[in-house]
Design a protein around this motif. Structure first.
Motif, PDB file in Angstrom:
ATOM      1  N   VAL A 163      41.363 -33.036 -48.294  1.00 15.33           N
ATOM      2  CA  VAL A 163      42.138 -32.263 -47.321  1.00 15.33           C
ATOM      3  C   VAL A 163      41.239 -31.229 -46.646  1.00 15.33           C
ATOM      4  O   VAL A 163      40.269 -30.742 -47.237  1.00 15.33           O
ATOM      5  CB  VAL A 163      43.347 -31.553 -47.970  1.00 15.33           C
ATOM      6  N   TRP A 164      41.580 -30.909 -45.402  1.00 16.50           N
ATOM      7  CA  TRP A 164      40.889 -29.875 -44.631  1.00 16.50           C
ATOM      8  C   TRP A 164      41.934 -29.015 -43.933  1.00 16.50           C
ATOM      9  O   TRP A 164      42.993 -29.515 -43.522  1.00 16.50           O
ATOM     10  CB  TRP A 164      39.987 -30.482 -43.562  1.00 16.50           C
ATOM     11  N   HIS A 165      41.654 -27.724 -43.752  1.00 16.00           N
ATOM     12  CA  HIS A 165      42.518 -26.825 -42.987  1.00 16.00           C
ATOM     13  C   HIS A 165      41.730 -26.367 -41.769  1.00 16.00           C
ATOM     14  O   HIS A 165      40.753 -25.620 -41.895  1.00 16.00           O
ATOM     15  CB  HIS A 165      42.934 -25.634 -43.854  1.00 16.00           C
ATOM     16  N   ILE A 166      42.147 -26.828 -40.589  1.00 14.79           N
ATOM     17  CA  ILE A 166      41.434 -26.516 -39.349  1.00 14.79           C
ATOM     18  C   ILE A 166      42.445 -26.119 -38.277  1.00 14.79           C
ATOM     19  O   ILE A 166      43.372 -26.896 -37.967  1.00 14.79           O
ATOM     20  CB  ILE A 166      40.598 -27.725 -38.862  1.00 14.79           C
ATOM     21  N   ASP A 167      42.279 -24.936 -37.714  1.00 14.45           N
ATOM     22  CA  ASP A 167      43.132 -24.440 -36.624  1.00 14.45           C
ATOM     23  C   ASP A 167      44.620 -24.557 -36.942  1.00 14.45           C
ATOM     24  O   ASP A 167      45.429 -24.979 -36.097  1.00 14.45           O
ATOM     25  CB  ASP A 167      42.818 -25.193 -35.321  1.00 14.45           C
ATOM     26  N   GLY A 168      44.985 -24.188 -38.172  1.00 15.54           N
ATOM     27  CA  GLY A 168      46.391 -24.168 -38.537  1.00 15.54           C
ATOM     28  C   GLY A 168      46.981 -25.505 -38.906  1.00 15.54           C
ATOM     29  O   GLY A 168      48.168 -25.589 -39.254  1.00 15.54           O
ATOM     30  N   LYS A 169      46.191 -26.558 -38.844  1.00 10.61           N
ATOM     31  CA  LYS A 169      46.676 -27.897 -39.191  1.00 10.61           C
ATOM     32  C   LYS A 169      45.972 -28.398 -40.449  1.00 10.61           C
ATOM     33  O   LYS A 169      44.865 -27.965 -40.772  1.00 10.61           O
ATOM     34  CB  LYS A 169      46.429 -28.873 -38.037  1.00 10.61           C
ATOM     35  N   ALA A 170      46.615 -29.315 -41.127  1.00 11.56           N
ATOM     36  CA  ALA A 170      46.007 -29.953 -42.292  1.00 11.56           C
ATOM     37  C   ALA A 170      45.605 -31.372 -41.923  1.00 11.56           C
ATOM     38  O   ALA A 170      46.339 -32.081 -41.220  1.00 11.56           O
ATOM     39  CB  ALA A 170      46.982 -29.979 -43.463  1.00 11.56           C
ATOM     40  N   TYR A 171      44.447 -31.787 -42.399  1.00 11.82           N
ATOM     41  CA  TYR A 171      43.971 -33.159 -42.230  1.00 11.82           C
ATOM     42  C   TYR A 171      43.813 -33.764 -43.621  1.00 11.82           C
ATOM     43  O   TYR A 171      43.280 -33.113 -44.534  1.00 11.82           O
ATOM     44  CB  TYR A 171      42.655 -33.187 -41.456  1.00 11.82           C
ATOM     45  N   MET A 172      44.291 -34.991 -43.772  1.00 12.95           N
ATOM     46  CA  MET A 172      44.341 -35.620 -45.091  1.00 12.95           C
ATOM     47  C   MET A 172      43.736 -37.017 -45.028  1.00 12.95           C
ATOM     48  O   MET A 172      44.117 -37.823 -44.175  1.00 12.95           O
ATOM     49  CB  MET A 172      45.795 -35.708 -45.569  1.00 12.95           C
ATOM     50  N   ALA A 173      42.799 -37.300 -45.928  1.00 14.68           N
ATOM     51  CA  ALA A 173      42.202 -38.631 -46.031  1.00 14.68           C
ATOM     52  C   ALA A 173      42.702 -39.283 -47.317  1.00 14.68           C
ATOM     53  O   ALA A 173      42.694 -38.651 -48.377  1.00 14.68           O
ATOM     54  CB  ALA A 173      40.674 -38.549 -46.039  1.00 14.68           C
ATOM     55  N   SER A 174      43.120 -40.542 -47.223  1.00 13.93           N
ATOM     56  CA  SER A 174      43.856 -41.137 -48.331  1.00 13.93           C
ATOM     57  C   SER A 174      43.336 -42.509 -48.751  1.00 13.93           C
ATOM     58  O   SER A 174      42.763 -43.261 -47.968  1.00 13.93           O
ATOM     59  CB  SER A 174      45.340 -41.265 -47.959  1.00 13.93           C
ATOM     60  N   TYR A 175      43.522 -42.792 -50.010  1.00 19.36           N
ATOM     61  CA  TYR A 175      43.386 -44.096 -50.630  1.00 19.36           C
ATOM     62  C   TYR A 175      44.667 -44.870 -50.276  1.00 19.36           C
ATOM     63  O   TYR A 175      45.731 -44.255 -50.191  1.00 19.36           O
ATOM     64  CB  TYR A 175      43.257 -43.850 -52.144  1.00 19.36           C
ATOM     65  N   THR A 176      44.695 -46.099 -49.948  1.00 14.26           N
ATOM     66  CA  THR A 176      43.813 -47.196 -50.237  1.00 14.26           C
ATOM     67  C   THR A 176      43.025 -47.717 -49.024  1.00 14.26           C
ATOM     68  O   THR A 176      42.356 -48.763 -49.151  1.00 14.26           O
ATOM     69  CB  THR A 176      44.627 -48.376 -50.778  1.00 14.26           C
ATOM     70  N   GLU A 177      43.077 -47.032 -47.880  1.00 10.52           N
ATOM     71  CA  GLU A 177      42.395 -47.532 -46.687  1.00 10.52           C
ATOM     72  C   GLU A 177      41.516 -46.477 -46.032  1.00 10.52           C
ATOM     73  O   GLU A 177      41.048 -46.688 -44.913  1.00 10.52           O
ATOM     74  CB  GLU A 177      43.419 -48.056 -45.659  1.00 10.52           C
ATOM     75  N   GLY A 178      41.298 -45.341 -46.691  1.00  7.85           N
ATOM     76  CA  GLY A 178      40.487 -44.290 -46.100  1.00  7.85           C
ATOM     77  C   GLY A 178      41.071 -43.706 -44.837  1.00  7.85           C
ATOM     78  O   GLY A 178      40.352 -43.126 -44.014  1.00  7.85           O
ATOM     79  N   VAL A 179      42.391 -43.806 -44.668  1.00 10.25           N
ATOM     80  CA  VAL A 179      43.059 -43.353 -43.442  1.00 10.25           C
ATOM     81  C   VAL A 179      43.071 -41.827 -43.367  1.00 10.25           C
ATOM     82  O   VAL A 179      43.305 -41.142 -44.370  1.00 10.25           O
ATOM     83  CB  VAL A 179      44.498 -43.899 -43.389  1.00 10.25           C
ATOM     84  N   LEU A 180      42.839 -41.287 -42.166  1.00 12.07           N
ATOM     85  CA  LEU A 180      42.884 -39.850 -41.917  1.00 12.07           C
ATOM     86  C   LEU A 180      44.136 -39.526 -41.115  1.00 12.07           C
ATOM     87  O   LEU A 180      44.399 -40.134 -40.069  1.00 12.07           O
ATOM     88  CB  LEU A 180      41.645 -39.400 -41.143  1.00 12.07           C
TER      89      LEU A 180
END
Length: 629
Positions: free
Chosen positions: A372-389
């Motif tokens: 997870v990342w916190h950038i400019d008030g938003k969260a970004y999430m990278a997930s298993y099983t396809e590396g989707v962001l």
């Protein structure tokens, strides 16, 4: 210090096929068993029929193992007994009427068991397989004597066992795949395992169908005569699926597609295949003797369809539980966002009111958010099983797939294991899929939405840590030769520290880690711009050292402290957060030592410590402790 309750989320019904479980002794209904995965407390099992959930079972995790965290494989041996397995170390016997269960150890090495455990009624034996480094291993277990009969090793180049079926002579056929796909014959009477022949790697057989002549259908291969072991390829579907039922020449199968669990009907005479219905959020299917189809999806919603695809009934299982927290980040001005293990959901805690809730899906796959990342008030999430962001904006209504929304989907990626950030740009590395060596290195600009993905940037290596070196405007990474979940043998015994170009993701330089290293981990940076690196060794205690852009310099001092559990970089000069025993400290790296500056807090039995936006968070089984540094 503030304390928050971790909210419950839906435990995922994942990896366990829907398994026939006898007849209800009161109503006469056909029963089916399925289980969730929960590595925090232990899994949940459910006994379902067409009309209702008959019973819920709660299992307690065996500490320091994955035993009772789930049941990737299950068989019903009589109307009151299920045998379950997730780790090759142990079989679990469940009494359906009482919910009591018992663990029986096998003496085998630990390894993750996939679907396809075999049960031979005549000999009262079970057979299960897992990749237990350095090879695929099998255990034959006598359920009457409660003892291991034989451990099979070094019999195939394959690394995963997935599916199988009974032959007409009382022996069994088992499918092995990844790196090498083939069928093997297990003789439980003589305890032998022999290869039959190679088959298509796409021949998924977690379920199987048998025609009136006793032949078993093997996808992409044809109908298998299990006495002569020959294929009849004259009758094949125009589209393959996991076929689970055959009635009067009509077969039913399912596959996980864009509509969720898509259910197909195959006329075995004409070869025609048609989609008859679908259920959302994945699922596992089976059929009753009257021809109705039962689907239990990822989140415990049960759907019952007729053989024509008409929805007959639906109900929801009670699977809410506190999951093991993988990731935690602040998002926006007031929220904490957390992601539980092996479920694509996320939860939110309002840090002002203390209220919390399950926020639903975070990503389209079937695994968990791992970065997870916190950038400019938003969260970004990278997930298993396809590396989707995915991107989540707390200022907008929550409604996946609109919010969160998919931003990148790198081809060949599976499990995100390393991450870094440079301004508004995200970097992460994902392992390839099980049994496939290598990784995918990804870059995503949150402003321009431009993305870049490099497949297999360094042969036979998996990038497992990334740090941004501001002084030189490069990424510092490190690798392991070990494969994801150790489900296949490595192709190297070396590890490296890497310099990676932030724009092109080109590896500009690689420096070999000390001999005997199994994993190299870049922990953070120093005041001088060197990287602090931990080298986990095949034997002995970890080594620590610095990489200065030219070479690795190992520290002369021994490991910092026997009770040191975690080292977390703050991103501020050479400051780190340390977890020593139950106490969290702010420390500074000086002259090869992490020198304690001050105590932050003490939290007993924390399993995760996170530093984010100036706050330290300690996570226990049901609480989160917050303190500003």
């Amino acid at each position: 210090m503030k304390i928050y309750d971790i909210p419950k989320t839906r435990d995922p019904f994942i990896n366990t096929p829907l398994t026939p479980a006898g007849i209800d002794p009161i109503t006469g209904e056909e029963r089916f068993f399925i289980s969730t995965w929960n590595s925090n407390t232990g899994c949940l099992g459910a006994l379902v029929t067409e009309n209702e959930c008959k019973k819920i079972y709660r299992f307690k995790k065996v500490e320091n193992t994955i035993i009772c965290c789930g049941a990737y494989s299950a068989v019903c041996t009589d109307n009151d007994t299920m045998w379950l397995i997730s780790d090759l170390q142990a079989f679990v016997r469940l009494t359906l009427s009482t919910g009591e269960y018992e663990v029986f150890y096998t003496g085998a090495r630990s390894g993750l068991v996939f679907a396809g455990m075999q049960y031979n009624k005549e000999t009262q034996k079970l057979l299960a397989f897992a990749f237990a480094y350095p090879c695929l291993c099998g255990v034959s277990f006598d359920i009457e004597k409660k003892t291991t009969c034989k451990i099979y090793e070094n019999f195939t180049k394959a690394t995963i066992a997935h599916g199988g079926f009974r032959n007409v002579d009382g022996t069994h056929t088992v499918r092995f795949t990844t790196e090498y796909s083939s069928l093997y014959r297990w003789n439980p009477y003589e305890e032998t395992l022999e290869e039959l022949f190679p088959i298509s790697a796409d021949a998924s057989m977690t379920k199987s169908i048998v025609d009136p002549a006793g032949r078993v259908y093997v996808p992409y291969e044809g109908w298998l005569d299990t006495s002569a072991f020959t294929f009849d390829k004259s009758s094949a579907p125009r589209q393959e699926a996991i076929w689970f039922s055959l009635r009067n020449g009509i077969a039913y199968g399912y596959k996980i597609g864009v509509k969720g669990c898509e259910i197909f009907r195959w006329d075995t005479k004409s070869g025609d295949v048609e989609l008859i219905c679908s259920a959302p959020d994945g699922g596992a299917c089976d059929a009753t003797k009257n021809g109705n189809i039962i689907d239990v999806n990822l989140y415990g919603q049960v759907y019952v369809f007729s053989s024509e695809g008409k929805l007959i009934n639906t109900y929801t299982l009670d699977s809410d539980a506190i999951g093991h927290v993988d990731c935690l980040t602040r998002v926006g001005d007031r929220f904490l966002l957390g992601t539980p293990f092996i479920t694509q959901r996320f939860w939110l805690i309002d840090t002002v009111t203390g209220k919390s809730f399950d926020a639903g899906r975070a990503s389209p796959g079937l695994g968990e958010v791992l970065r997870v990342w916190h950038i400019d008030g938003k969260a970004y999430m990278a997930s298993y099983t396809e590396g989707v962001l995915t991107e989540f904006d707390p200022e907008r209504n929550i409604n996946f797939p609109e919010n969160p929304r998919v931003m990148a989907s790198p081809e060949h990626a599976m499990r995100p294991v390393a991450d870094a950030k440079k301004g508004n740009t995200i970097y992460y590395a994902s392992n390839h899929h099980y049994g496939i060596i290598g990784c995918v290195l990804s870059k995503y600009d949150t402003v321009s939405e431009e993305e870049l993905h490099i497949d297999d940037p360094l042969y036979a290596q998996h990038i497992i840590s990334l740090r941004y070196d501001k002084s030189r405007d490069i990424l510092i990474g490190s690798t392991t030769y070990m494969t994801d979940c150790n489900v296949t043998a490595p192709k190297s015994d070396l590890c490296y520290v890497l310099e990676i170009d932030c724009d092109t993701l080109e590896i500009k330089k690689k420096t070999q880690a000390p001999e005997g290293t199994s994993r190299a981990c870049v922990l953070g940076m120093t005041e001088t711009g060197s990287a602090l690196v931990m080298f986990c060794m095949r034997q002995g205690e970890p080594l620590f050292g610095e990489y200065d852009g030219e070479q690795i310099r190992l520290y002369n001092r021994p490991r910092y402290d026997e009770s040191l559990k975690e080292i977390i970089y703050t991103g501020n000069g050479s400051e780190y957060i340390l977890r020593t025993g139950d106490t969290i400290y702010l420390a500074e790296l000086r002259e090869e030592r992490l020198v304690l500056k001050r105590e932050i807090m003490t939290v007993a039995q924390a399993y995760l410590v996170v530093f984010c936006d100036g706050y330290v968070y300690c996570v226990t089984k049901d609480k989160i402790y917050e303190k500003q540094v």
